[in-house]
Design an enzyme around this catalytic site. Structure first.
Site, PDB file in Angstrom:
ATOM      1  N   ASP A 116       0.859  -1.182   0.000  1.00 19.21           N
ATOM      2  CA  ASP A 116       0.000   0.000   0.000  1.00 19.21           C
ATOM      3  C   ASP A 116       0.901   1.241   0.000  1.00 19.21           C
ATOM      4  O   ASP A 116       1.806   1.325  -0.818  1.00 19.21           O
ATOM      5  CB  ASP A 116      -0.975  -0.057   1.178  1.00 19.21           C
ATOM      6  CG  ASP A 116      -1.937   1.122   1.230  1.00 19.21           C
ATOM      7  OD1 ASP A 116      -2.893   1.150   0.432  1.00 19.21           O
ATOM      8  OD2 ASP A 116      -1.729   2.022   2.072  1.00 19.21           O
ATOM      9  N   HIS A 133      -6.907  -5.953  -1.876  1.00 13.66           N
ATOM     10  CA  HIS A 133      -5.851  -4.985  -1.583  1.00 13.66           C
ATOM     11  C   HIS A 133      -4.870  -5.434  -0.505  1.00 13.66           C
ATOM     12  O   HIS A 133      -3.730  -5.001  -0.493  1.00 13.66           O
ATOM     13  CB  HIS A 133      -6.499  -3.666  -1.157  1.00 13.66           C
ATOM     14  CG  HIS A 133      -5.512  -2.563  -0.941  1.00 13.66           C
ATOM     15  ND1 HIS A 133      -4.745  -2.041  -1.960  1.00 13.66           N
ATOM     16  CD2 HIS A 133      -5.142  -1.895   0.186  1.00 13.66           C
ATOM     17  CE1 HIS A 133      -3.968  -1.084  -1.480  1.00 13.66           C
ATOM     18  NE2 HIS A 133      -4.174  -0.985  -0.179  1.00 13.66           N
TER      19      HIS A 133
END
Length: 319
Positions: free
Chosen positions: A100, A298
């Site tokens: 991320d 994610h």
């Protein structure tokens, strides 16, 4: 179990979870996470013969939390990683791994400090090269100028997103993680008008095997004590980051590089801006390889720890 250490990096002190002995691998988390997001990688890398070090990025957990927005720039956080590598493995380049926000952090750190880091891996967010304009201009063109919500625009005004997140940190983390994971039913949860709040329209979470009540307890306790100002300040440095990155215009990442993404992760495809993140990586990091995991959202290393560990360890042993 990892040993928890607070390490002076020169500018600030970082909280670090360290396990194993051998070549140093530093792991950098994203938003809204913690060293804990690498809980499945720490023992696996240690058993494979590496010193695994997962940090709380400045502003998170038990690490120092400077107040100014500018304290959370790429340049500042890259300095933290250089100082940490020097403290733990002086005189020998380390390996960086990020997820991320941690991915752009490690990509840019490796680009800026090739003498300090011999290889770099990023999860979820591919390296797209030195930018030609600030990201604020890009999301304004594609979202806010059209009256559409974009979360990074919502994060810009100090105090607004903090208030929403800190009202119930457990619910905030749970809803965000569920909304972009590989287990969430298909839906346009982020397609909402400018002026919406972050949590507005997100689905109610259901239990998923990779995010237990114990995991949520940990994240809740961390953010109750740390708050969200430092984490959100990372998003408020786009212009400052762009200005710093221009020092490296025309350069590519020369070290060996690894990318791991998920086919259900919007960040892997840069919010529909690209179709092939692996091809992009080969353009911007010539010595790169990449893998797209099917059914993964994610939270790459938390959703599929076994697959990520196998890919990461295999790559580490070859570089």
């Amino acid at each position: 179990m990892p040993v928890m250490r607070r390490i002076d990096t020169g500018d600030i002190t970082l909280n670090c979870a360290i396990e194993g002995e051998g070549p140093l691998v530093i792991m950098v988390h994203g938003f809204p996470e913690s060293w804990y997001s690498w809980r499945h990688q720490l023992p696996a890398l240690a058993q494979a013969g590496f010193t695994a070090c997962a940090i709380d990025v400045r502003g998170y957990g038990q690490s120092d939390k400077p107040h100014p927005v500018e304290a959370y720039s790429f340049e500042a956080i890259a300095g933290d990683l250089v100082g940490l590598a020097d403290a733990l493995q002086p005189g020998s380049p380390a390996v960086l791994v990020g997820h991320d926000w941690g991915a752009p952090i490690v990509w840019n750190t490796a680009l800026a400090h090739p003498d300090k880091f011999r290889a770099v891996a990023g999860l979820s967010v591919p390296f797209s090269g030195v930018p030609q304009r600030p990201f604020t201009e890009i999301y304004h063109e594609h979202f806010t100028s059209k009256g559409r919500y974009f979360y990074q625009h919502y994060f810009q005004e100090e105090g607004v997103a903090e208030a929403e997140a800190e009202a119930d940190p457990r619910d905030f983390v749970h809803r965000m993680m569920y909304s972009i994971c590989g287990d969430v039913p298909p839906g346009d949860y982020w397609d909402k008008p400018l002026g919406a709040t972050f949590l507005e329209g997100l689905p109610d979470p259901v239990p998923v095997p990779w995010l237990t009540d114990e995991d949520l307890d940990f994240y809740e306790n961390e953010f109750k004590q740390s708050g969200f100002r430092g984490p959100l300040n990372r998003y408020r440095n786009h212009q400052r980051d762009f200005d710093w990155q221009q020092n490296f215009a025309g350069q590519v990442i020369q070290q060996p590089a690894l990318f791991i993404g998920g086919d259900r992760d919007p960040a892997t495809f840069l919010f529909k801006a690209i179709e092939d993140p692996v091809a992009l990586m080969k353009m911007t990091a010539p010595r790169s390889e990449g893998h797209i995991l099917p059914g993964v959202g994610h939270w790459t290393q938390q959703e599929r720890p076994k697959e990520v560990n196998e890919l990461l360890i295999d790559w580490l042993r070859r570089i």
